[in-house]
Design a protein around this motif. Sequence first.
Motif, mmCIF file in Angstrom:
data_model
loop_
_atom_site.group_PDB
_atom_site.id
_atom_site.type_symbol
_atom_site.label_atom_id
_atom_site.label_comp_id
_atom_site.label_asym_id
_atom_site.label_seq_id
_atom_site.Cartn_x
_atom_site.Cartn_y
_atom_site.Cartn_z
ATOM 1 N N VAL A 112 35.471 58.976 29.072
ATOM 2 C CA VAL A 112 35.928 57.943 28.139
ATOM 3 C C VAL A 112 36.141 56.640 28.908
ATOM 4 O O VAL A 112 36.876 56.615 29.901
ATOM 5 N N PRO A 113 35.502 55.546 28.478
ATOM 6 C CA PRO A 113 35.702 54.255 29.167
ATOM 7 C C PRO A 113 37.173 53.869 29.184
ATOM 8 O O PRO A 113 37.842 53.884 28.145
ATOM 9 N N SER A 114 37.691 53.568 30.376
ATOM 10 C CA SER A 114 39.122 53.293 30.472
ATOM 11 C C SER A 114 39.449 51.987 31.180
ATOM 12 O O SER A 114 40.530 51.424 30.976
ATOM 13 N N ARG A 115 38.541 51.483 32.023
ATOM 14 C CA ARG A 115 38.889 50.327 32.838
ATOM 15 C C ARG A 115 37.620 49.557 33.189
ATOM 16 O O ARG A 115 36.564 50.144 33.412
ATOM 17 N N VAL A 116 37.742 48.244 33.221
ATOM 18 C CA VAL A 116 36.617 47.373 33.561
ATOM 19 C C VAL A 116 37.008 46.525 34.764
ATOM 20 O O VAL A 116 38.107 45.966 34.802
ATOM 21 N N TRP A 117 36.095 46.452 35.742
ATOM 22 C CA TRP A 117 36.283 45.597 36.904
ATOM 23 C C TRP A 117 35.219 44.505 36.902
ATOM 24 O O TRP A 117 34.068 44.763 36.562
ATOM 25 N N MET A 118 35.602 43.307 37.269
ATOM 26 C CA MET A 118 34.651 42.199 37.392
ATOM 27 C C MET A 118 34.708 41.652 38.812
ATOM 28 O O MET A 118 35.785 41.593 39.423
ATOM 29 N N LYS A 119 33.568 41.291 39.348
ATOM 30 C CA LYS A 119 33.519 40.609 40.636
ATOM 31 C C LYS A 119 33.499 39.115 40.361
ATOM 32 O O LYS A 119 32.531 38.584 39.819
ATOM 33 N N GLN A 120 34.582 38.453 40.728
ATOM 34 C CA GLN A 120 34.681 37.030 40.447
ATOM 35 C C GLN A 120 34.003 36.199 41.542
ATOM 36 O O GLN A 120 33.588 36.719 42.577
ATOM 37 N N ARG A 121 33.872 34.926 41.286
ATOM 38 C CA ARG A 121 33.279 34.016 42.267
ATOM 39 C C ARG A 121 34.157 33.939 43.510
ATOM 40 O O ARG A 121 35.367 34.179 43.470
ATOM 41 N N LEU A 122 33.556 33.581 44.629
ATOM 42 C CA LEU A 122 34.336 33.355 45.834
ATOM 43 C C LEU A 122 35.300 32.191 45.600
ATOM 44 O O LEU A 122 34.969 31.214 44.916
ATOM 45 N N PRO A 123 36.501 32.286 46.165
ATOM 46 C CA PRO A 123 37.530 31.289 45.854
ATOM 47 C C PRO A 123 37.245 29.926 46.461
ATOM 48 O O PRO A 123 36.657 29.800 47.537
ATOM 49 N N GLU A 124 37.677 28.917 45.733
ATOM 50 C CA GLU A 124 37.739 27.555 46.227
ATOM 51 C C GLU A 124 39.203 27.129 46.200
ATOM 52 O O GLU A 124 39.966 27.554 45.322
ATOM 53 N N VAL A 125 39.596 26.298 47.149
ATOM 54 C CA VAL A 125 40.997 25.882 47.270
ATOM 55 C C VAL A 125 41.065 24.377 47.487
ATOM 56 O O VAL A 125 40.254 23.814 48.224
#
Length: 295
Positions: A112-125
């Motif tokens: 049963v689908p329970s969790r979704v992960w996303m790979k976000q862009r590399l951070p800018e500061v």
Amino acid sequence: MIAYSEVSAFTDTPGFGNRAGVVLDASGLSEREMQALAAFLDAPETVFVTRLSSGAVRVRYFTPSQEVDFCGHATVALGLMLAQNGHWAGEDLVLETLVGRIPLQLVCDAGVPSRVWMKQRLPEVRAVPRSLHADLAEALGLDVRMIHRGLPLAASSTGLWSVFVPLLDSVILDGLEPNLAQIRMLSEALDVVSVYAYTPVGVNRFAARDFAPAVGIPEDPVTGSAAGALMALLAAEGKLPVRNERACGVVFQGHALGTPGEVEVEVEVRGQTVTAVYVGGCAVLDREGVWKREV
């Protein structure tokens, strides 16, 4: 008639976390119609699938008042709905967004689908001038002495820009009395979407509140994009424990609005350089409906 779903993201309890609208087939909608439907749903963000193909999904995100480049909680909500509607079984999947390609991963419990992960862009500061620290404190209803001097105050982005303001403790965070007009002016001056106040509640656990009147959201309940940027900022500053070049953390948000949620973040680090940011969480369907297009 356009079918839509309302989904609570970063929680497994309907009505908690952050509500997102999800439209799985927006291929025939104009930009004006997408904005109208987002305003009708009145969720902090609504995500529209404009093209669905094997391995890639093109999307657009709208608040009730305008389009935004990216939204973390709506992405988690979309992932759940794609899985539940038979469009995604856990194979490699990429979202095509205005900030670039965002890979998704699906976690299932007993099938049963329970969790979704996303790979976000590399951070800018970006640094925030010290002369504005007192203005940020005032906009949050604070004395500048309540800002935590051992944690970073900076603007950062892994998809959307926010200013991150560290506070001494959760009592101060819970008692914020923000001046939204001031926050909007500061957000526009600093070219960010929101002012994000945070405080440590454990070694790698943080509580937060996010104010985004510049995009029509007085307070966002639970903010996935900002949680990723925060943890990346902390990891780069050496403020998170790192083991085997990986730092993990949790952000708790939404308690002030009565809709608590949790955002999980994993950051890959080499030295002081962040090499990857992953943001994940649960989601649950609240309700489904249809919207009648204007003729």
